[in-house]
Design a protein around this motif. Structure first.
Motif, PDB file in Angstrom:
ATOM      1  N   SER A  25      10.141   4.320 -10.247  1.00 51.71           N
ATOM      2  CA  SER A  25       8.955   4.250  -9.383  1.00 51.71           C
ATOM      3  C   SER A  25       7.671   4.381 -10.195  1.00 51.71           C
ATOM      4  CB  SER A  25       9.022   5.358  -8.318  1.00 51.71           C
ATOM      5  OG  SER A  25      10.082   5.135  -7.423  1.00 51.71           O
ATOM      6  N   VAL A  26       7.678   5.255 -11.200  1.00 52.24           N
ATOM      7  CA  VAL A  26       6.489   5.402 -12.049  1.00 52.24           C
ATOM      8  C   VAL A  26       6.220   4.119 -12.825  1.00 52.24           C
ATOM      9  CG1 VAL A  26       5.512   6.643 -14.006  1.00 52.24           C
ATOM     10  CG2 VAL A  26       6.708   7.900 -12.219  1.00 52.24           C
ATOM     11  N   ILE A  27       7.275   3.505 -13.349  1.00 52.45           N
ATOM     12  CA  ILE A  27       7.110   2.246 -14.085  1.00 52.45           C
ATOM     13  C   ILE A  27       6.558   1.162 -13.168  1.00 52.45           C
ATOM     14  CG2 ILE A  27       8.360   0.394 -15.264  1.00 52.45           C
ATOM     15  CD1 ILE A  27      10.218   2.560 -16.394  1.00 52.45           C
ATOM     16  N   GLN A  28       7.064   1.112 -11.931  1.00 49.20           N
ATOM     17  CA  GLN A  28       6.542   0.133 -10.972  1.00 49.20           C
ATOM     18  C   GLN A  28       5.057   0.376 -10.708  1.00 49.20           C
ATOM     19  OE1 GLN A  28       9.146   0.626  -7.598  1.00 49.20           O
ATOM     20  NE2 GLN A  28      10.694  -0.774  -8.416  1.00 49.20           N
ATOM     21  N   GLY A  29       4.680   1.654 -10.588  1.00 49.12           N
ATOM     22  CA  GLY A  29       3.268   1.966 -10.393  1.00 49.12           C
ATOM     23  C   GLY A  29       2.419   1.524 -11.574  1.00 49.12           C
ATOM     24  N   LEU A  30       2.913   1.731 -12.792  1.00 51.79           N
ATOM     25  CA  LEU A  30       2.176   1.315 -13.983  1.00 51.79           C
ATOM     26  C   LEU A  30       2.037  -0.206 -14.050  1.00 51.79           C
ATOM     27  CD1 LEU A  30       3.740   3.746 -16.611  1.00 51.79           C
ATOM     28  CD2 LEU A  30       1.371   3.769 -15.784  1.00 51.79           C
ATOM     29  N   VAL A  31       3.115  -0.913 -13.703  1.00 52.10           N
ATOM     30  CA  VAL A  31       3.054  -2.376 -13.718  1.00 52.10           C
ATOM     31  C   VAL A  31       2.033  -2.879 -12.702  1.00 52.10           C
ATOM     32  CG1 VAL A  31       4.359  -4.480 -13.214  1.00 52.10           C
ATOM     33  CG2 VAL A  31       5.406  -2.667 -14.578  1.00 52.10           C
ATOM     34  N   LEU A  80     -11.765  -1.121 -10.004  1.00 47.79           N
ATOM     35  CA  LEU A  80     -11.195  -0.471 -11.184  1.00 47.79           C
ATOM     36  C   LEU A  80     -10.436   0.799 -10.801  1.00 47.79           C
ATOM     37  CD1 LEU A  80     -11.042  -0.718 -14.261  1.00 47.79           C
ATOM     38  CD2 LEU A  80     -13.085   0.713 -14.402  1.00 47.79           C
ATOM     39  N   PHE A  81     -10.906   1.472  -9.750  1.00 47.93           N
ATOM     40  CA  PHE A  81     -10.245   2.700  -9.295  1.00 47.93           C
ATOM     41  C   PHE A  81      -8.826   2.437  -8.807  1.00 47.93           C
ATOM     42  CE2 PHE A  81      -9.219   5.396  -5.596  1.00 47.93           C
ATOM     43  CZ  PHE A  81      -9.121   6.622  -6.227  1.00 47.93           C
ATOM     44  N   PHE A  82      -8.518   1.203  -8.404  1.00 47.30           N
ATOM     45  CA  PHE A  82      -7.178   0.908  -7.910  1.00 47.30           C
ATOM     46  C   PHE A  82      -6.125   0.996  -9.010  1.00 47.30           C
ATOM     47  CE2 PHE A  82      -9.283  -0.538  -4.130  1.00 47.30           C
ATOM     48  CZ  PHE A  82      -8.328  -0.359  -3.126  1.00 47.30           C
ATOM     49  N   MET A  83      -6.526   0.943 -10.259  1.00 47.20           N
ATOM     50  CA  MET A  83      -5.540   1.080 -11.336  1.00 47.20           C
ATOM     51  C   MET A  83      -4.905   2.473 -11.322  1.00 47.20           C
ATOM     52  SD  MET A  83      -7.266  -1.074 -14.486  1.00 47.20           S
ATOM     53  CE  MET A  83      -5.812  -0.855 -15.504  1.00 47.20           C
ATOM     54  N   PRO A  84      -5.681   3.573 -11.387  1.00 51.74           N
ATOM     55  CA  PRO A  84      -5.025   4.884 -11.277  1.00 51.74           C
ATOM     56  C   PRO A  84      -4.425   5.136  -9.888  1.00 51.74           C
ATOM     57  CG  PRO A  84      -7.414   5.135 -11.318  1.00 51.74           C
ATOM     58  CD  PRO A  84      -7.124   3.711 -11.668  1.00 51.74           C
ATOM     59  N   LEU A  85      -4.973   4.480  -8.860  1.00 48.37           N
ATOM     60  CA  LEU A  85      -4.426   4.672  -7.515  1.00 48.37           C
ATOM     61  C   LEU A  85      -2.989   4.170  -7.444  1.00 48.37           C
ATOM     62  CD1 LEU A  85      -4.768   5.468  -4.556  1.00 48.37           C
ATOM     63  CD2 LEU A  85      -5.649   3.161  -4.124  1.00 48.37           C
ATOM     64  N   TYR A  86      -2.719   3.014  -8.019  1.00 46.13           N
ATOM     65  CA  TYR A  86      -1.350   2.493  -8.006  1.00 46.13           C
ATOM     66  C   TYR A  86      -0.410   3.407  -8.791  1.00 46.13           C
ATOM     67  CZ  TYR A  86      -2.656  -1.941  -5.838  1.00 46.13           C
ATOM     68  OH  TYR A  86      -3.092  -2.903  -4.960  1.00 46.13           O
ATOM     69  N   VAL A  87      -0.901   3.995  -9.873  1.00 48.88           N
ATOM     70  CA  VAL A  87      -0.074   4.931 -10.639  1.00 48.88           C
ATOM     71  C   VAL A  87       0.243   6.166  -9.791  1.00 48.88           C
ATOM     72  CG1 VAL A  87       0.034   6.404 -12.681  1.00 48.88           C
ATOM     73  CG2 VAL A  87      -0.984   4.131 -12.852  1.00 48.88           C
ATOM     74  N   MET A  88      -0.769   6.696  -9.097  1.00 47.17           N
ATOM     75  CA  MET A  88      -0.548   7.876  -8.267  1.00 47.17           C
ATOM     76  C   MET A  88       0.429   7.587  -7.126  1.00 47.17           C
ATOM     77  SD  MET A  88      -4.277   9.769  -8.057  1.00 47.17           S
ATOM     78  CE  MET A  88      -5.184   8.326  -7.495  1.00 47.17           C
ATOM     79  N   VAL A  89       0.311   6.405  -6.525  1.00 41.59           N
ATOM     80  CA  VAL A  89       1.243   6.025  -5.457  1.00 41.59           C
ATOM     81  C   VAL A  89       2.666   5.936  -6.013  1.00 41.59           C
ATOM     82  CG1 VAL A  89       1.902   4.157  -3.888  1.00 41.59           C
ATOM     83  CG2 VAL A  89      -0.485   4.862  -4.038  1.00 41.59           C
ATOM     84  N   GLY A  90       2.815   5.366  -7.206  1.00 39.81           N
ATOM     85  CA  GLY A  90       4.135   5.274  -7.818  1.00 39.81           C
ATOM     86  C   GLY A  90       4.728   6.631  -8.135  1.00 39.81           C
ATOM     87  N   VAL A  91       3.906   7.555  -8.646  1.00 42.51           N
ATOM     88  CA  VAL A  91       4.389   8.906  -8.958  1.00 42.51           C
ATOM     89  C   VAL A  91       4.808   9.634  -7.682  1.00 42.51           C
ATOM     90  CG1 VAL A  91       3.701  11.169  -9.832  1.00 42.51           C
ATOM     91  CG2 VAL A  91       3.086   9.110 -11.098  1.00 42.51           C
ATOM     92  N   ALA A  92       3.974   9.550  -6.641  1.00 42.77           N
ATOM     93  CA  ALA A  92       4.304  10.223  -5.381  1.00 42.77           C
ATOM     94  C   ALA A  92       5.576   9.649  -4.773  1.00 42.77           C
ATOM     95  CB  ALA A  92       3.140  10.090  -4.399  1.00 42.77           C
ATOM     96  N   HIS A  93       5.721   8.324  -4.814  1.00 43.44           N
ATOM     97  CA  HIS A  93       6.926   7.695  -4.274  1.00 43.44           C
ATOM     98  C   HIS A  93       8.160   8.108  -5.080  1.00 43.44           C
ATOM     99  CE1 HIS A  93       9.849   4.416  -3.574  1.00 43.44           C
ATOM    100  NE2 HIS A  93       9.322   4.378  -2.378  1.00 43.44           N
ATOM    101  N   GLY A  94       8.023   8.143  -6.403  1.00 40.18           N
ATOM    102  CA  GLY A  94       9.152   8.532  -7.244  1.00 40.18           C
ATOM    103  C   GLY A  94       9.571   9.971  -7.038  1.00 40.18           C
ATOM    104  N   ARG A  95       8.593  10.871  -6.886  1.00 40.92           N
ATOM    105  CA  ARG A  95       8.927  12.269  -6.653  1.00 40.92           C
ATOM    106  C   ARG A  95       9.676  12.438  -5.330  1.00 40.92           C
ATOM    107  NH1 ARG A  95       4.179  14.168  -7.120  1.00 40.92           N
ATOM    108  NH2 ARG A  95       4.354  14.779  -9.305  1.00 40.92           N
ATOM    109  N   ARG A  96       9.172  11.784  -4.301  1.00 37.66           N
ATOM    110  CA  ARG A  96       9.822  11.875  -2.992  1.00 37.66           C
ATOM    111  C   ARG A  96      11.223  11.276  -3.029  1.00 37.66           C
ATOM    112  NH1 ARG A  96       7.932  14.245   1.985  1.00 37.66           N
ATOM    113  NH2 ARG A  96       9.396  13.546   3.568  1.00 37.66           N
ATOM    114  N   LYS A  97      11.377  10.167  -3.745  1.00 37.68           N
ATOM    115  CA  LYS A  97      12.679   9.513  -3.851  1.00 37.68           C
ATOM    116  C   LYS A  97      13.681  10.396  -4.573  1.00 37.68           C
ATOM    117  CE  LYS A  97      14.610   4.971  -4.997  1.00 37.68           C
ATOM    118  NZ  LYS A  97      14.274   3.626  -5.570  1.00 37.68           N
ATOM    119  N   ALA A  98      13.224  11.071  -5.629  1.00 38.11           N
ATOM    120  CA  ALA A  98      14.113  11.964  -6.374  1.00 38.11           C
ATOM    121  C   ALA A  98      14.544  13.147  -5.517  1.00 38.11           C
ATOM    122  CB  ALA A  98      13.409  12.443  -7.639  1.00 38.11           C
TER     123      ALA A  98
END
Length: 244
Positions: A25-31, A80-98
């Motif tokens: 999920s984090v990798i998806q957020g980074l991509v 430009l702010f959407f770049m860290p936003l997508y990372v944060m969404v990916g981290v939150a999704h990954g944490r919840r999934k785990a």
């Protein structure tokens, strides 16, 4: 909630799967951050010389001043702010999934072991209102993790689930419910050198409420990501309307 084997290797395998799900999920957020967020930002910047920004087309100081005092710069900053936003969404999704994976595989065992650990702390305290209400302050992830370690281990996934339970468990409400149920049952003095008897009702109450709390760890929703997509597209549309 499924009940599976709770041996240490099983917990370890679940922890590895949970870690892999988090990493994906984090990798998806980074991509998404670099490809979609960065790509949209770069595309918008190339449009700043469009018909809607005549001063920008003039070049030099006029272009700089036009951008600094116009809404186009604000739109570019927000894009430009959407770049860290997508990372944060990916981290939150990954944490919840785990957490969901751990709770789904070992929720029953964790409910029982955590109920025993918390109940043992409560039973060791004086049964006065003030003391019991401070129980939540005396419980910590480290304490509970050490008590459930013989059965569940001390992996990061287990610690994360314990932290989630402590944060969400309505302990004060449960203690009030338990005290009310025991209102007509005065404490019996315990002879010296004899351990206090356990309270099956307290353990049952804790097990049930912890299981309900773990049930909240459902499969993570993609709604936050879809909302980010929609907001991103809407902001790009506004920006293109300004510069064209």
């Amino acid at each position: 909630m499924p009940s599976n084997s709770t041996t240490a290797p099983s917990i370890a395998r679940t922890g590895l799967k949970a870690g892999a799900a988090f990493a994906v999920s984090v990798i998806q957020g980074l991509v998404l951050a670099f490809v979609l967020g960065g790509g949209v930002f770069a595309f918008y910047v190339t449009q700043l010389s469009g018909p809607g920004a005549p001063a920008a087309r003039a070049g030099g100081a006029g272009a700089t001043l036009a951008l600094l005092v116009s809404p186009t710069l604000l739109v570019a900053t927000l894009l430009l702010f959407f770049m860290p936003l997508y990372v944060m969404v990916g981290v939150a999704h990954g944490r919840r999934k785990a957490l969901h994976k751990v709770a789904a595989d070992h929720g029953d065992a964790m409910s029982q072991r955590l109920a025993i650990a918390i109940a043992s702390r409560i039973e060791a305290m004086p049964r006065t209102h003030g003391a019991l209400q401070r129980t939540a302050d005396w419980l910590s992830v480290d304490q509970l993790c050490s008590q459930v370690a013989p059965m569940l281990g001390k992996g990061r996934a287990v610690r994360a689930v314990i932290a989630f339970v402590l944060k969400r468990l309505p302990l004060s409400e449960m203690l009030a419910e338990w005290q009310q149920a025991r209102a007509d049952m005065p404490d019996q003095p315990t002879p010296p050198g004899v351990d206090k008897p356990t309270d099956p009702a307290l353990r049952e109450l804790l097990t049930r409420r912890i299981a309900e709390t773990l049930n909240d760890l459902g499969a993570p929703s993609r709604t936050p990501l879809y909302i980010a997509f929609a907001a991103h597209a809407a902001l790009l549309g506004i920006g293109l309307w300004l510069v064209w």
